[in-house]
Write an enzyme that holds these catalytic residues in place. Structure first.
Site, mmCIF file in Angstrom:
data_model
loop_
_atom_site.group_PDB
_atom_site.id
_atom_site.type_symbol
_atom_site.label_atom_id
_atom_site.label_comp_id
_atom_site.label_asym_id
_atom_site.label_seq_id
_atom_site.Cartn_x
_atom_site.Cartn_y
_atom_site.Cartn_z
ATOM 1 N N ARG A 1 -28.863 53.745 -65.249
ATOM 2 C CA ARG A 1 -28.460 52.330 -65.248
ATOM 3 C C ARG A 1 -28.029 51.876 -66.643
ATOM 4 O O ARG A 1 -27.216 50.979 -66.783
ATOM 5 C CB ARG A 1 -29.621 51.472 -64.698
ATOM 6 C CG ARG A 1 -30.887 51.574 -65.492
ATOM 7 C CD ARG A 1 -32.132 51.115 -64.698
ATOM 8 N NE ARG A 1 -32.545 52.107 -63.694
ATOM 9 C CZ ARG A 1 -33.547 51.942 -62.857
ATOM 10 N NH1 ARG A 1 -34.248 50.823 -62.868
ATOM 11 N NH2 ARG A 1 -33.854 52.871 -61.983
ATOM 12 N N LYS B 1 -39.826 64.270 -67.517
ATOM 13 C CA LYS B 1 -40.050 64.602 -66.108
ATOM 14 C C LYS B 1 -40.997 65.800 -65.998
ATOM 15 O O LYS B 1 -41.077 66.603 -66.934
ATOM 16 C CB LYS B 1 -38.724 65.009 -65.452
ATOM 17 C CG LYS B 1 -37.771 63.872 -65.170
ATOM 18 C CD LYS B 1 -36.488 64.397 -64.525
ATOM 19 C CE LYS B 1 -35.484 63.284 -64.277
ATOM 20 N NZ LYS B 1 -35.919 62.303 -63.282
HETATM 21 N N1 BES Z 1 -31.521 61.135 -62.267
HETATM 22 C C1 BES Z 1 -32.693 60.454 -61.850
HETATM 23 C C2 BES Z 1 -32.704 60.134 -60.369
HETATM 24 C C3 BES Z 1 -32.914 61.314 -59.461
HETATM 25 C C4 BES Z 1 -34.196 61.735 -59.185
HETATM 26 C C5 BES Z 1 -31.859 61.919 -58.861
HETATM 27 C C6 BES Z 1 -34.386 62.798 -58.318
HETATM 28 C C7 BES Z 1 -32.047 62.968 -58.000
HETATM 29 C C8 BES Z 1 -33.310 63.406 -57.729
HETATM 30 C C9 BES Z 1 -32.820 59.130 -62.613
HETATM 31 O O1 BES Z 1 -32.325 59.132 -63.880
HETATM 32 C C10 BES Z 1 -34.267 58.821 -62.677
HETATM 33 O O2 BES Z 1 -34.967 59.579 -63.293
HETATM 34 N N2 BES Z 1 -34.693 57.734 -62.055
HETATM 35 C C11 BES Z 1 -36.051 57.371 -62.013
HETATM 36 C C12 BES Z 1 -36.150 55.884 -62.239
HETATM 37 C C13 BES Z 1 -37.539 55.371 -62.449
HETATM 38 C C14 BES Z 1 -38.125 55.920 -63.734
HETATM 39 C C15 BES Z 1 -37.527 53.865 -62.484
HETATM 40 C C16 BES Z 1 -36.636 57.755 -60.666
HETATM 41 O O3 BES Z 1 -35.941 57.642 -59.663
HETATM 42 O O4 BES Z 1 -37.759 58.235 -60.628
HETATM 43 MG MG MG Z 2 -33.748 59.805 -65.288
#
Ligand code: BES
Ligand code: MG
Ligand code: ZN
Length: 506
Positions: A357, A283
């Site tokens: 997931r 990230k």
């Molecule tokens: N934990 C994150 C989701 C999240 C993002 C929660 C921002 C709270 C604030 C999750 O694991 C994630 O990173 N999801 C990705 C999925 C994508 C790569 C398909 C997302 O939402 O960007």
């Molecule tokens: Mg994630």
């Protein structure tokens, strides 16, 4: 259970307020039902004292208005606080919950230590009084949560004693709702603390140990599987995510038997991702610190189980929290890697940041094997849900319309805002893999929360009613719209609604 996060102590008394004396007394006010007339204080005998303030519209009775009158010398009380309840037509238990929070805030800033509340002023309806008392108590406790245990500066140990005084204070229904509100809010606060703890102090092991410690002395059975056991159980999703971390994963198992052993349990599943760096698909740095909150789904499930056991609900419940870090270590899952979930389905990991997931897949398989009446899961799963719903509603997905009706009812009772989102075969199709059964990312643009839900659905047993709650937008930083939440911290969202759902199965 840790109580270090609360600054108030709330008591219920069966008395007539007029015979008491003390430091501070609280009355409620409402806008007048007649146009252009001054607000009214809900206790008639008191109105006269505030006549000119009312006439000058210094007291308006607006929802959550809190006004302190120092040295009011009202009857035998030194100070008085007037809390607005808003117009009758808008008044529901959420208004009352926020009124409780307004009082807790006012008491804190005014540095009052002992407060007597004219509880009967909440409503004239005896039936509503119990329900409103619960909401009021919830508002008081939720608002009094603070998280300062990591600061060395001397903590303020001042506890405000809040006495709710009602002529029907011994009424069974009232006492029951008072207790229920106290339990729900303290369990939500417990969940908040788990969320607010930083990643280094809330590892998978610590999360599991916190659940075990909290369950001590209750009828809740909690155990935590270590990595070896998780391997034995063939949880390839959870293990695949944990590979990049030096911290061992944990699979937390919670069981509560409040009904005959022969009765099918209900099941809750939570994402306990104690820190999400994104893994190899790392990230950006900005706001990455917020990813300590990525275990709030797990925390909500733990809080729910604590509340169910304290309320002694006559229902059997199993709950599972898949806990791990998502780190880019040298052995971490790489984009394109393929893993096998507990039910034998394979998936390619095209983005290691779509890890929630993956860890939930095994937990949903295991929950399904218990043959439950339903499965409810919750997770901070997608940024996309925040784009769709902001931090106002939790988005939820289910294809079972009877279950949907129950869920909606439960949320109305709890006061938590939820919104039903679409989940269709089209979303399932988008999650097909190129080299494996499934891909953890969608082949289509958009609908990121629905495609994530579609992935989860592949691990739910045939015919089991299932709902998925994406709390990525509502698990923290809701202080802008909920006065009983701290500005930036965890919210403890879903605990109250999940308990309401459980109550429908007693
Ligand atoms: N934990 C994150 C989701 C999240 C993002 C929660 C921002 C709270 C604030 C999750 O694991 C994630 O990173 N999801 C990705 C999925 C994508 C790569 C398909 C997302 O939402 O960007
Ligand atoms: Mg994630
Ligand atoms: Zn995550």
């Amino acid at each position: 259970m840790s109580n270090s996060t609360s600054t108030i102590s709330v008591h219920l008394h069966a008395k007539d307020l007029s015979v008491l004396e003390g430091q501070t007394v609280v009355f409620f006010s409402k806008p007048s039902t007649k146009k252009d007339s001054p607000a009214v204080i809900t206790e008639k005998d008191v109105t006269k004292v505030f006549e000119s303030s009312l006439a000058d519209k210094l007291i308006t009775g607006a929802a959550s208005e809190a006004i302190t009158f120092r040295e009011a010398n009202l009857n035998e009380f030194r100070h008085a606080i007037i809390i607005g309840l808003g117009a009758d037509s808008n008044s529901d238990h959420e208004t009352i919950r926020q009124a409780g929070a307004a009082l807790a805030r006012e008491a804190k800033s005014a540095k009052f230590e002992e407060i007597f509340v004219h509880l009967d002023g909440l409503t004239n309806s005896k039936k509503d009084l119990a329900k409103y008392t619960q909401a009021f108590v919830e508002g008081l406790h939720l608002c009094s949560y603070n998280f300062n245990e990591l600061k060395t500066a001397k903590k303020e140990n001042r506890i405000t004693n809040i006495h709710l005084v009602s002529k029907s204070g011994k009424d069974k229904a009232l006492v029951a709702k008072f207790n229920e509100g106290t339990i729900l809010a303290s369990c939500a606060n417990f969940a908040k603390r788990l969320g607010d703890m930083p990643g280094n102090l809330m590892t998978p092991t610590i999360l599991a140990d916190s659940a075990i410690a909290a369950a001590k002395g209750t009828s809740l059975k909690v155990s935590a599987w270590d990595k070896k056991r998780i391997e034995k159980e063939k949880m390839g999703g959870l293990l695949g995510v944990a590979r990049g971390s030096a911290e061992e994963p944990r699979f937390i198992v919670m069981e509560y038997f409040g009904a005959a052993k022969t009765k099918k349990p209900i099941a809750f599943v939570g994402k306990g991702l104690t820190f999400d760096t994104g893994g190899i698909s790392i990230k950006p740095s900005a706001k990455m610190e917020d990813m300590k909150y990525d275990m709030c789904g797990g925390a909500a499930v733990i809080g729910t189980m604590l509340a169910i056991s304290q309320l002694k609900l006559k229902v059997n419940v199993v709950a599972y929290v898949a806990a791990t870090e998502n780190m880019p270590g040298s052995r971490a899952t790489k984009p394109g890697d393929v893993h096998t979930a507990r039910n034998g389905k394979t998936f390619e990991v095209n983005n290691t940041d779509a890890e929630g997931r993956l860890i939930l897949s095994d937990a949903l398989c295991y929950a399904s094997e218990q043959n439950p009446q339903f499965i409810v899961d919750t997770a901070t799963l997608t940024g996309a849900i925040t784009v769709a719903l902001g931090n106002v509603h939790t988005g939820y997905f289910t294809r079972n319309s009877a279950f949907k009706t129950k869920i909606e009812k439960a949320a109305v009772s709890s006061g938590e805002l939820i919104w039903n989102m679409p989940l269709t075969d089209a979303h399932v199709k988008d999650m097909k893999g190129t080299y494996a059964d499934l891909s953890n990312t969608s082949s289509a643009a958009g609908a990121g929360s629905a495609t994530a839900a579609a992935f989860l659905e592949q691990f739910v047993g045939e015919g089991i009613p299932w709902a998925h709650f994406d709390i990525a937008g509502t698990a923290w930083a809701c202080g802008n719209r909920l006065n009983y939440c701290s500005g930036k911290g965890a919210t403890g969202v879903m605990v109250r609604t999940f308990v309401e759902i459980a109550k429908m199965y007693v």
